[in-house]
Design a protein around this motif. Sequence first.
Motif, PDB file in Angstrom:
ATOM      1  N   PRO A  66     -22.546 -58.251 -23.546  1.00 46.28           N
ATOM      2  CA  PRO A  66     -23.447 -56.365 -23.258  1.00 46.28           C
ATOM      3  C   PRO A  66     -24.252 -57.566 -21.781  1.00 46.28           C
ATOM      4  N   GLU A  70     -29.669 -51.827 -22.698  1.00 45.27           N
ATOM      5  CA  GLU A  70     -28.933 -50.757 -22.110  1.00 45.27           C
ATOM      6  C   GLU A  70     -28.046 -50.400 -22.893  1.00 45.27           C
ATOM      7  N   GLU A  71     -26.500 -51.329 -22.285  1.00 42.14           N
ATOM      8  CA  GLU A  71     -25.627 -51.876 -22.766  1.00 42.14           C
ATOM      9  C   GLU A  71     -25.837 -51.988 -24.605  1.00 42.14           C
ATOM     10  N   THR A  72     -26.628 -52.462 -24.752  1.00 42.34           N
ATOM     11  CA  THR A  72     -26.347 -53.270 -26.267  1.00 42.34           C
ATOM     12  C   THR A  72     -27.036 -52.166 -26.532  1.00 42.34           C
ATOM     13  N   VAL A  75     -23.848 -49.992 -27.306  1.00 43.32           N
ATOM     14  CA  VAL A  75     -23.051 -50.147 -27.957  1.00 43.32           C
ATOM     15  C   VAL A  75     -23.277 -50.247 -29.573  1.00 43.32           C
TER      16      VAL A  75
END
Length: 76
Positions: A66, A70-72, A75
């Motif tokens: 990631p 934010e992406e983590t 996901v």
Amino acid sequence: MRGLAVRDENDFLKALAGPDADCLKPPQLELLAAGRGAIEHRRHVETCLFCQTELELLTAFQKATPAGPEETAAVS
């Protein structure tokens, strides 16, 4: 050129870089990416632009992490 009739530029690109009957299936590419593929599959990839690209994309996907918190969170 892989025995395909070339009618236009798109056909030319498909014939040049598209899959043919000998191209590997995803499970075979996964074995190669893990270092466990058959020697005949390795030989095919050495000469096939399509399979080289597919193997590179698979490897990049498997190694991806990631981009940030934010992406983590997205996901998860």
